[in-house]
Every structure is written in C-alpha cells, then in structure tokens.
Design a protein around this motif. Sequence first.
Motif, PDB file in Angstrom:
ATOM      1  N   GLN A 178       0.811  -1.221   0.000  1.00 12.60           N
ATOM      2  CA  GLN A 178       0.000   0.000   0.000  1.00 12.60           C
ATOM      3  C   GLN A 178       0.846   1.273   0.000  1.00 12.60           C
ATOM      4  O   GLN A 178       0.313   2.369  -0.082  1.00 12.60           O
ATOM      5  CB  GLN A 178      -0.963  -0.001   1.191  1.00 12.60           C
ATOM      6  CG  GLN A 178      -2.038  -1.072   1.063  1.00 12.60           C
ATOM      7  CD  GLN A 178      -2.959  -1.098   2.269  1.00 12.60           C
ATOM      8  OE1 GLN A 178      -2.532  -1.444   3.357  1.00 12.60           O
ATOM      9  NE2 GLN A 178      -4.208  -0.731   2.051  1.00 12.60           N
ATOM     10  N   LEU A 179       2.162   1.148   0.082  1.00 14.65           N
ATOM     11  CA  LEU A 179       3.043   2.317   0.068  1.00 14.65           C
ATOM     12  C   LEU A 179       2.812   3.218  -1.145  1.00 14.65           C
ATOM     13  O   LEU A 179       2.762   4.441  -0.992  1.00 14.65           O
ATOM     14  CB  LEU A 179       4.516   1.884   0.143  1.00 14.65           C
ATOM     15  CG  LEU A 179       5.549   2.996   0.021  1.00 14.65           C
ATOM     16  CD1 LEU A 179       5.417   4.002   1.161  1.00 14.65           C
ATOM     17  CD2 LEU A 179       6.958   2.418  -0.027  1.00 14.65           C
ATOM     18  N   PRO A 180       2.637   2.687  -2.365  1.00 13.93           N
ATOM     19  CA  PRO A 180       2.448   3.573  -3.531  1.00 13.93           C
ATOM     20  C   PRO A 180       1.260   4.534  -3.414  1.00 13.93           C
ATOM     21  O   PRO A 180       1.237   5.567  -4.078  1.00 13.93           O
ATOM     22  CB  PRO A 180       2.267   2.597  -4.688  1.00 13.93           C
ATOM     23  CG  PRO A 180       3.038   1.380  -4.264  1.00 13.93           C
ATOM     24  CD  PRO A 180       2.800   1.288  -2.776  1.00 13.93           C
ATOM     25  N   VAL A 181       0.297   4.217  -2.553  1.00 10.47           N
ATOM     26  CA  VAL A 181      -0.832   5.123  -2.325  1.00 10.47           C
ATOM     27  C   VAL A 181      -0.317   6.489  -1.847  1.00 10.47           C
ATOM     28  O   VAL A 181      -0.909   7.525  -2.139  1.00 10.47           O
ATOM     29  CB  VAL A 181      -1.805   4.517  -1.286  1.00 10.47           C
ATOM     30  CG1 VAL A 181      -2.799   5.534  -0.781  1.00 10.47           C
ATOM     31  CG2 VAL A 181      -2.507   3.308  -1.870  1.00 10.47           C
ATOM     32  N   PHE A 182       0.806   6.497  -1.138  1.00  5.40           N
ATOM     33  CA  PHE A 182       1.348   7.723  -0.555  1.00  5.40           C
ATOM     34  C   PHE A 182       2.323   8.450  -1.481  1.00  5.40           C
ATOM     35  O   PHE A 182       2.766   9.547  -1.157  1.00  5.40           O
ATOM     36  CB  PHE A 182       2.028   7.413   0.784  1.00  5.40           C
ATOM     37  CG  PHE A 182       1.063   6.928   1.816  1.00  5.40           C
ATOM     38  CD1 PHE A 182       0.359   7.829   2.604  1.00  5.40           C
ATOM     39  CD2 PHE A 182       0.829   5.571   1.986  1.00  5.40           C
ATOM     40  CE1 PHE A 182      -0.548   7.395   3.546  1.00  5.40           C
ATOM     41  CE2 PHE A 182      -0.079   5.124   2.931  1.00  5.40           C
ATOM     42  CZ  PHE A 182      -0.769   6.036   3.716  1.00  5.40           C
ATOM     43  N   TYR A 183       2.691   7.861  -2.620  1.00  9.01           N
ATOM     44  CA  TYR A 183       3.652   8.508  -3.510  1.00  9.01           C
ATOM     45  C   TYR A 183       3.228   9.913  -3.937  1.00  9.01           C
ATOM     46  O   TYR A 183       4.045  10.836  -3.876  1.00  9.01           O
ATOM     47  CB  TYR A 183       3.931   7.653  -4.743  1.00  9.01           C
ATOM     48  CG  TYR A 183       4.762   6.413  -4.494  1.00  9.01           C
ATOM     49  CD1 TYR A 183       5.286   6.105  -3.236  1.00  9.01           C
ATOM     50  CD2 TYR A 183       5.016   5.525  -5.518  1.00  9.01           C
ATOM     51  CE1 TYR A 183       6.034   4.961  -3.023  1.00  9.01           C
ATOM     52  CE2 TYR A 183       5.771   4.378  -5.320  1.00  9.01           C
ATOM     53  CZ  TYR A 183       6.278   4.101  -4.075  1.00  9.01           C
ATOM     54  OH  TYR A 183       7.031   2.979  -3.870  1.00  9.01           O
ATOM     55  N   PRO A 184       1.980  10.127  -4.353  1.00 12.40           N
ATOM     56  CA  PRO A 184       1.609  11.492  -4.774  1.00 12.40           C
ATOM     57  C   PRO A 184       1.775  12.528  -3.658  1.00 12.40           C
ATOM     58  O   PRO A 184       2.268  13.631  -3.899  1.00 12.40           O
ATOM     59  CB  PRO A 184       0.137  11.359  -5.195  1.00 12.40           C
ATOM     60  CG  PRO A 184      -0.014   9.918  -5.574  1.00 12.40           C
ATOM     61  CD  PRO A 184       0.895   9.169  -4.630  1.00 12.40           C
ATOM     62  N   ILE A 185       1.401  12.186  -2.430  1.00 12.96           N
ATOM     63  CA  ILE A 185       1.515  13.155  -1.340  1.00 12.96           C
ATOM     64  C   ILE A 185       2.986  13.361  -0.948  1.00 12.96           C
ATOM     65  O   ILE A 185       3.393  14.465  -0.589  1.00 12.96           O
ATOM     66  CB  ILE A 185       0.628  12.769  -0.132  1.00 12.96           C
ATOM     67  CG1 ILE A 185       0.453  13.976   0.780  1.00 12.96           C
ATOM     68  CG2 ILE A 185       1.161  11.579   0.605  1.00 12.96           C
ATOM     69  CD1 ILE A 185      -0.664  13.840   1.782  1.00 12.96           C
ATOM     70  N   LEU A 186       3.806  12.314  -1.054  1.00 12.99           N
ATOM     71  CA  LEU A 186       5.236  12.456  -0.767  1.00 12.99           C
ATOM     72  C   LEU A 186       5.931  13.303  -1.838  1.00 12.99           C
ATOM     73  O   LEU A 186       6.871  14.034  -1.543  1.00 12.99           O
ATOM     74  CB  LEU A 186       5.903  11.084  -0.651  1.00 12.99           C
ATOM     75  CG  LEU A 186       5.552  10.280   0.601  1.00 12.99           C
ATOM     76  CD1 LEU A 186       6.015   8.833   0.463  1.00 12.99           C
ATOM     77  CD2 LEU A 186       6.141  10.927   1.843  1.00 12.99           C
ATOM     78  N   GLN A 187       5.472  13.218  -3.081  1.00 10.32           N
ATOM     79  CA  GLN A 187       6.031  14.049  -4.143  1.00 10.32           C
ATOM     80  C   GLN A 187       5.578  15.504  -4.007  1.00 10.32           C
ATOM     81  O   GLN A 187       6.346  16.418  -4.279  1.00 10.32           O
ATOM     82  CB  GLN A 187       5.628  13.508  -5.514  1.00 10.32           C
ATOM     83  CG  GLN A 187       6.345  12.236  -5.877  1.00 10.32           C
ATOM     84  CD  GLN A 187       5.869  11.661  -7.195  1.00 10.32           C
ATOM     85  OE1 GLN A 187       4.676  11.630  -7.490  1.00 10.32           O
ATOM     86  NE2 GLN A 187       6.812  11.187  -7.986  1.00 10.32           N
ATOM     87  N   LYS A 188       4.360  15.692  -3.559  1.00 10.78           N
ATOM     88  CA  LYS A 188       3.841  17.044  -3.333  1.00 10.78           C
ATOM     89  C   LYS A 188       4.532  17.692  -2.140  1.00 10.78           C
ATOM     90  O   LYS A 188       4.746  18.890  -2.100  1.00 10.78           O
ATOM     91  CB  LYS A 188       2.328  16.957  -3.107  1.00 10.78           C
ATOM     92  CG  LYS A 188       1.636  18.278  -2.964  1.00 10.78           C
ATOM     93  CD  LYS A 188       0.136  18.065  -2.791  1.00 10.78           C
ATOM     94  CE  LYS A 188      -0.570  19.350  -2.534  1.00 10.78           C
ATOM     95  NZ  LYS A 188      -1.993  19.142  -2.273  1.00 10.78           N
ATOM     96  N   GLY A 189       4.868  16.868  -1.159  1.00 11.19           N
ATOM     97  CA  GLY A 189       5.550  17.349   0.037  1.00 11.19           C
ATOM     98  C   GLY A 189       4.691  17.176   1.271  1.00 11.19           C
ATOM     99  O   GLY A 189       3.489  17.423   1.241  1.00 11.19           O
ATOM    100  N   VAL A 190       5.342  16.718   2.347  1.00  6.76           N
ATOM    101  CA  VAL A 190       4.653  16.547   3.623  1.00  6.76           C
ATOM    102  C   VAL A 190       5.386  17.337   4.690  1.00  6.76           C
ATOM    103  O   VAL A 190       6.608  17.467   4.661  1.00  6.76           O
ATOM    104  CB  VAL A 190       4.538  15.053   4.024  1.00  6.76           C
ATOM    105  CG1 VAL A 190       3.659  14.300   3.049  1.00  6.76           C
ATOM    106  CG2 VAL A 190       5.891  14.391   4.142  1.00  6.76           C
TER     107      VAL A 190
END
Length: 182
Positions: free
Chosen positions: A17-29
């Motif tokens: 399920q890690l890839p679910v978070f790729y867009p938010i990690l690329q956008k920045g957290v």
Amino acid sequence: MSAERKKNLVLTLMPDQLPVFYPILQKGVTVSATIGCTLKSLLCDQFAIPADYVTDRITTVFLDNRPVDDLDRTIIHDGSRVTLSAAMPGLVGATMRRGGFYAALREGISHVVDSGSTAGESGTVRVKLFNLLLAELGPLVLARGMILEPDELSDLPHNLPGLAEGSPACAGRVLLRVRFNE
C-alpha cells in the motif's frame, strides 16, 4: 505552529500500500523537526538515514527550491522545504547533481550557505521525495509522522483502514503516522 491541538492517527498497512502515498510524498509533507541544524544533521541524526546513503544515494538535494552542494554547512530553518532525489537522467540531472561536474552551470541559482543558527528549536520542515527515494525513504518519513491539513488528508484514498469518510480524525489538523507490516 499554532496552539491548535492536532489529532493523532496511526495506520498499520501492508507494504504493497506504500504507492498510495507517492503522490503526497512528491507534493511534500510537513514533518516536525529540530531546526537550526545542518541539512546533513537533519537527514542523518533526526531522520536516521545512514550517512553513506545520504552521500551516495541522495544525489540531488534542493532547499527552498535551490540546489544544495554542501549538506554540512546548509542550515535548516522553520518552514524550510527539502527536496530529495536519487540520480536524475540527462543534462538537467547532471547539472542538478550535488557536487557534480556541471554544478558550476547553476551557480546563480544554487543555495548559498547560511550563517547563524537557532539550533535546538522545534519547528517544521516540508519534505518532498522523488523517484527511487519514494520506495526507499517513504516508509521512514511516514513512520516519523506527517502533519496534514484537512485538504491534504482528503488527498489520500479513504478506503485505507482508519480513514473512513466522516471519521472524527479527519476533521482538522492530523498527525498521521503510517507503519507497514513486515
């Protein structure tokens, strides 16, 4: 950071399920951090990334949208934006690479080493990850916890366990920690 209390939410998910978070990690957290330290200290001491990984694998680093060459003399401030990437292809990748042969071509846009420091103060840093680092460092950033505003939280799929529509944890600012089962 405002006096507003954050709600804490911890998700335990399967590694796939890690890839679910790729867009938010690329956008920045946004993550909590001790500021006033060097960028290398942030990565190695606070994020527990091995020094050889930082040196060898994280080849492209931006601080506040400016390429960084010297991690040991670059100071982190409250609200700093740190972007990390492994090697990028082509001339642009070679030009942006930390300490690379073509680094002189970007001299006018490179980060200038700071003077002064406010070491030891609490603050936040916005972290962005790209390419291979998403899979390699994503779990580390997610386990550390990220501060999400309601609109950022709504960017995540709500079919993740613990993020059901209308969940009280989804109203207001949330400190989200994600752990992955082995």
